[in-house]
Design a protein around this motif. Structure first.
Motif, PDB file in Angstrom:
ATOM      1  N   ARG A  44      -3.995 -37.729  44.050  1.00 45.33           N
ATOM      2  CA  ARG A  44      -4.746 -38.409  42.990  1.00 45.33           C
ATOM      3  C   ARG A  44      -3.884 -39.467  42.295  1.00 45.33           C
ATOM      4  O   ARG A  44      -4.376 -40.539  41.939  1.00 45.33           O
ATOM      5  CB  ARG A  44      -5.234 -37.370  41.985  1.00 45.33           C
ATOM      6  CG  ARG A  44      -6.008 -37.916  40.805  1.00 45.33           C
ATOM      7  CD  ARG A  44      -6.559 -36.768  39.980  1.00 45.33           C
ATOM      8  NE  ARG A  44      -5.519 -35.827  39.614  1.00 45.33           N
ATOM      9  CZ  ARG A  44      -4.736 -35.961  38.530  1.00 45.33           C
ATOM     10  NH1 ARG A  44      -4.910 -37.000  37.723  1.00 45.33           N
ATOM     11  NH2 ARG A  44      -3.814 -35.067  38.247  1.00 45.33           N
ATOM     12  N   GLN A  47      -3.604 -42.489  44.595  1.00 46.72           N
ATOM     13  CA  GLN A  47      -4.838 -43.273  44.549  1.00 46.72           C
ATOM     14  C   GLN A  47      -4.880 -44.151  43.303  1.00 46.72           C
ATOM     15  O   GLN A  47      -5.309 -45.314  43.359  1.00 46.72           O
ATOM     16  CB  GLN A  47      -6.043 -42.338  44.570  1.00 46.72           C
ATOM     17  CG  GLN A  47      -6.263 -41.645  45.899  1.00 46.72           C
ATOM     18  CD  GLN A  47      -7.398 -40.660  45.845  1.00 46.72           C
ATOM     19  OE1 GLN A  47      -7.936 -40.375  44.764  1.00 46.72           O
ATOM     20  NE2 GLN A  47      -7.770 -40.113  46.985  1.00 46.72           N
ATOM     21  N   GLU A 209      -8.451 -36.793  57.100  1.00 45.86           N
ATOM     22  CA  GLU A 209      -9.872 -37.143  57.088  1.00 45.86           C
ATOM     23  C   GLU A 209     -10.115 -38.538  56.516  1.00 45.86           C
ATOM     24  O   GLU A 209     -11.001 -39.259  56.986  1.00 45.86           O
ATOM     25  CB  GLU A 209     -10.656 -36.092  56.294  1.00 45.86           C
ATOM     26  CG  GLU A 209     -10.629 -34.712  56.952  1.00 45.86           C
ATOM     27  CD  GLU A 209     -11.487 -33.713  56.212  1.00 45.86           C
ATOM     28  OE1 GLU A 209     -11.961 -34.037  55.100  1.00 45.86           O
ATOM     29  OE2 GLU A 209     -11.691 -32.602  56.745  1.00 45.86           O
ATOM     30  N   LEU A 210      -9.330 -38.929  55.509  1.00 43.89           N
ATOM     31  CA  LEU A 210      -9.479 -40.281  54.968  1.00 43.89           C
ATOM     32  C   LEU A 210      -9.089 -41.323  56.012  1.00 43.89           C
ATOM     33  O   LEU A 210      -9.757 -42.355  56.154  1.00 43.89           O
ATOM     34  CB  LEU A 210      -8.619 -40.435  53.714  1.00 43.89           C
ATOM     35  CG  LEU A 210      -8.689 -41.793  53.008  1.00 43.89           C
ATOM     36  CD1 LEU A 210     -10.113 -42.112  52.601  1.00 43.89           C
ATOM     37  CD2 LEU A 210      -7.759 -41.822  51.801  1.00 43.89           C
ATOM     38  N   GLU A 213     -11.942 -41.586  58.541  1.00 44.67           N
ATOM     39  CA  GLU A 213     -13.041 -42.416  58.014  1.00 44.67           C
ATOM     40  C   GLU A 213     -12.739 -43.893  58.155  1.00 44.67           C
ATOM     41  O   GLU A 213     -13.562 -44.678  58.665  1.00 44.67           O
ATOM     42  CB  GLU A 213     -13.256 -42.090  56.533  1.00 44.67           C
ATOM     43  CG  GLU A 213     -14.095 -40.878  56.256  1.00 44.67           C
ATOM     44  CD  GLU A 213     -14.332 -40.698  54.773  1.00 44.67           C
ATOM     45  OE1 GLU A 213     -15.274 -39.993  54.413  1.00 44.67           O
ATOM     46  OE2 GLU A 213     -13.585 -41.271  53.972  1.00 44.67           O
ATOM     47  N   GLU A 243     -17.364 -34.236  55.414  1.00 44.13           N
ATOM     48  CA  GLU A 243     -17.848 -34.793  54.145  1.00 44.13           C
ATOM     49  C   GLU A 243     -17.043 -36.034  53.782  1.00 44.13           C
ATOM     50  O   GLU A 243     -15.819 -36.090  53.962  1.00 44.13           O
ATOM     51  CB  GLU A 243     -17.716 -33.756  53.039  1.00 44.13           C
ATOM     52  CG  GLU A 243     -18.325 -34.180  51.714  1.00 44.13           C
ATOM     53  CD  GLU A 243     -18.232 -33.090  50.662  1.00 44.13           C
ATOM     54  OE1 GLU A 243     -18.620 -33.353  49.521  1.00 44.13           O
ATOM     55  OE2 GLU A 243     -17.767 -31.988  51.009  1.00 44.13           O
ATOM     56  N   HIS A 245     -14.950 -38.802  51.936  1.00 40.73           N
ATOM     57  CA  HIS A 245     -13.931 -38.754  50.889  1.00 40.73           C
ATOM     58  C   HIS A 245     -13.884 -40.045  50.074  1.00 40.73           C
ATOM     59  O   HIS A 245     -13.431 -40.029  48.933  1.00 40.73           O
ATOM     60  CB  HIS A 245     -12.555 -38.500  51.514  1.00 40.73           C
ATOM     61  CG  HIS A 245     -12.400 -37.124  52.084  1.00 40.73           C
ATOM     62  ND1 HIS A 245     -11.866 -36.071  51.375  1.00 40.73           N
ATOM     63  CD2 HIS A 245     -12.741 -36.607  53.288  1.00 40.73           C
ATOM     64  CE1 HIS A 245     -11.860 -34.974  52.115  1.00 40.73           C
ATOM     65  NE2 HIS A 245     -12.387 -35.275  53.287  1.00 40.73           N
ATOM     66  N   SER A 246     -14.296 -41.156  50.664  1.00 45.15           N
ATOM     67  CA  SER A 246     -14.265 -42.446  49.987  1.00 45.15           C
ATOM     68  C   SER A 246     -15.665 -43.038  49.988  1.00 45.15           C
ATOM     69  O   SER A 246     -16.306 -43.146  51.039  1.00 45.15           O
ATOM     70  CB  SER A 246     -13.281 -43.390  50.699  1.00 45.15           C
ATOM     71  OG  SER A 246     -13.373 -44.696  50.175  1.00 45.15           O
ATOM     72  N   ARG A 462     -16.871 -34.999  40.349  1.00 41.44           N
ATOM     73  CA  ARG A 462     -15.468 -34.651  40.527  1.00 41.44           C
ATOM     74  C   ARG A 462     -15.079 -33.570  39.537  1.00 41.44           C
ATOM     75  O   ARG A 462     -15.394 -33.648  38.352  1.00 41.44           O
ATOM     76  CB  ARG A 462     -14.577 -35.876  40.320  1.00 41.44           C
ATOM     77  CG  ARG A 462     -14.742 -36.944  41.396  1.00 41.44           C
ATOM     78  CD  ARG A 462     -13.758 -38.062  41.178  1.00 41.44           C
ATOM     79  NE  ARG A 462     -13.865 -39.076  42.226  1.00 41.44           N
ATOM     80  CZ  ARG A 462     -13.107 -40.159  42.290  1.00 41.44           C
ATOM     81  NH1 ARG A 462     -12.196 -40.373  41.365  1.00 41.44           N
ATOM     82  NH2 ARG A 462     -13.266 -41.038  43.269  1.00 41.44           N
TER      83      ARG A 462
END
Length: 499
Positions: A44, A47, A209-210, A213, A243, A245-246, A462
């Motif tokens: 986090r 990001q 996973e990001l 994507e 699922e 993520h972005s 979130r």
């Protein structure tokens, strides 16, 4: 003259740096944020560092980047020497960057509280090294140095392949995007297709996973850029699903999926994907929402629907959607001549948007719309008049009108009968639509849309990690254990009294 210019440029930084913190100071704060996130293993924070970098993008200069690289990386290291080689050494004809270097000296004076106490790291974190690659790559792309950007992005990707850290995934996803963009700007997008497939395989094995994507969207963009829709669909269908993520990557995926479905004649699914992408896209992504609306308008016209006027009057989209507004008007009227003139007038725009082939498909819809208007207006009309009103310019317009009417009756587009003996089209009386299932189907689709939006909103919420678990302190734990012991003792005493 040169002295006057030098004096003016020397005095400007001193006035600006006293009023607000320098760019270098902000970059150092971002670097400390990345270090904190790397040590705490909190993506986090990284990001947030990436978001803060976007606000400083227009303020990046070669001298500022040089000072930041000197601060973050050890001088003489391989990464430092490679990144420095991509930065411009001079401006103009052989003049050294003295003005920007003097700006950095003023900025360093402002940042004495941080720059003096913090020495350059001799063993930088991998996250900080990748962030330096990202900064230099962004600077090169903004300065339109596409060849240097290609070299820098290739070097960063080679470095990323040796790193398997979850805290690098956020920075890696951004590097993947700029890696593809640098090759797209030079027209060499096909060269990196194999590299993107290998990176997607690595991201899948590492459960990134990001990264999956981002790379899936880049591969779909790569295929669609060369009109390889079948290969794009095969990749999309075989890629692992999870699922999102972005939100930005999910919007891009929906847009590419809508384009694929449109080419495959699956207009209903394409319409849902394109409208969802336009609705989920951020308000700042105006160009992306314009593209989504262009394709959505074409798909709705191919479905026989007429988009509302408010679609074309959205803020900032009026001029971009003007050709599609005139096209929609021609389809709504059912005028074939007007449709041809609009298609010829904006042919360059439709070719640029890659919707020209879809507009060719609309000719049949224009004829069908005009035929529907004729069937509503006339209870009985000759096929010759039908051909005249539709403005059919074929060799045998009556025969073409007969085949068009027969096909429309078979498909259920119009409620009429064909009298071949007399050469007439006889329309039936329109009944009450509320006696059919049409209102029920309309309400059902609206309710399903609202429920789907509610479920997506709930999933998008979130929550802080482990919010469902109460973290009790040592004092509260002792109190709880003491209360449990007293309760157990009290129950034991009651049992003894009963005996």
């Amino acid at each position: 003259m040169t002295q006057d210019v030098e004096m003016k440029e020397q005095h400007q930084p001193s006035n600006s740096t006293t009023s607000s913190p320098s760019t270098l100071h902000h970059l150092k704060e971002i670097a400390s944020l990345i270090e904190t996130g790397a040590y705490a293993k909190e993506t986090r924070r990284i990001q947030r560092a990436v978001r803060l970098t976007n606000t400083l993008r227009r303020k990046l200069k070669a001298s500022v980047l040089y000072a930041f690289l000197n601060f973050s990386l050890s001088a003489g290291s391989e990464s430092f020497n490679r990144l420095i080689s991509y930065l411009p050494k001079c401006f103009g004809s052989g003049c050294v960057c003295l003005f920007d270097a003097e700006e950095d000296e003023h900025e360093m004076e402002v940042d004495t509280a941080t720059s003096v106490t913090q020495a350059p790291a001799k063993h930088p974190l991998p996250e900080l090294e990748i962030y330096c690659y990202l900064l230099v790559l962004i600077f090169l792309i903004d300065q339109k140095k596409h060849n240097e950007a290609k070299a820098c992005s290739s070097a960063s990707i080679a470095r990323l392949k040796n790193l398997n850290r979850r805290t690098v995934d956020v920075l890696a996803s951004r590097l993947y995007s700029y890696y593809s963009l640098s090759y797209e700007l030079t027209g060499d997008l096909a060269e990196i297709r194999g590299s993107l497939l290998a990176l997607h395989r690595i991201a899948t094995l590492r459960h990134d996973e990001l990264g999956q994507e981002t790379l899936l969207n880049l591969l779909l963009r790569n295929y669609l850029h060369y009109n390889l829709y079948d290969q794009a669909e095969k990749l999309r269908s075989k890629a692992p699903r999870f699922e999102a993520h972005s939100n930005q990557q999910f919007c891009r995926y929906l847009f590419y999926l809508g384009k694929i479905r449109t080419i495959q004649l699956e207009y209903t699914d394409a319409k849902e994907s394109l409208l969802q992408a336009a609705r989920k896209a951020p308000a700042a992504a105006l160009a992306f929402r314009v593209q989504c609306n262009k394709w959505a308008v074409i798909v709705r016209l191919l479905l026989g629907e007429i988009p509302e006027r408010t679609v074309f009057m959205q803020k900032g989209m009026e001029s971009a959607l003007r050709p599609y507004f005139e096209l929609t008007n021609a389809v709504r009227i059912g005028d074939l001549e007007l449709f041809k003139s609009v298609a010829e007038k904006f042919s360059s725009t439709f070719s640029t948007d890659r919707t020209h082939n879809l507009i060719v498909r609309l000719r049949h819809n224009v004829i069908r719309t005009g035929l529907r208007n004729i069937s509503i207006s006339y209870s009985r009309i000759s096929l010759a008049d039908v051909a005249k009103k539709l403005r059919l310019d074929s060799a045998n317009p009556v025969a073409d009108a007969e085949s068009i009417v027969a096909k429309a009756i078979r498909d259920g587009a119009i409620d009429a009968t064909l009298d071949r003996a007399n050469g007439w089209m006889v329309s039936k009386e329109t009944g009450d639509i509320y006696s059919t299932n049409e209102p029920q189907l309309a309400f059902n689709s609206r309710i399903a849309f609202c429920l789907n939006m509610h479920n997506e909103a709930v999933r998008a919420l979130r929550f802080p990690p482990n919010s469902h678990k109460e973290k009790e302190s040592a004092e509260k734990r002792r109190e709880r254990q003491q209360q449990e012991q007293e309760l157990a003792k009290h129950i034991a005493e009651e049992d003894d009294d009963e005996f």
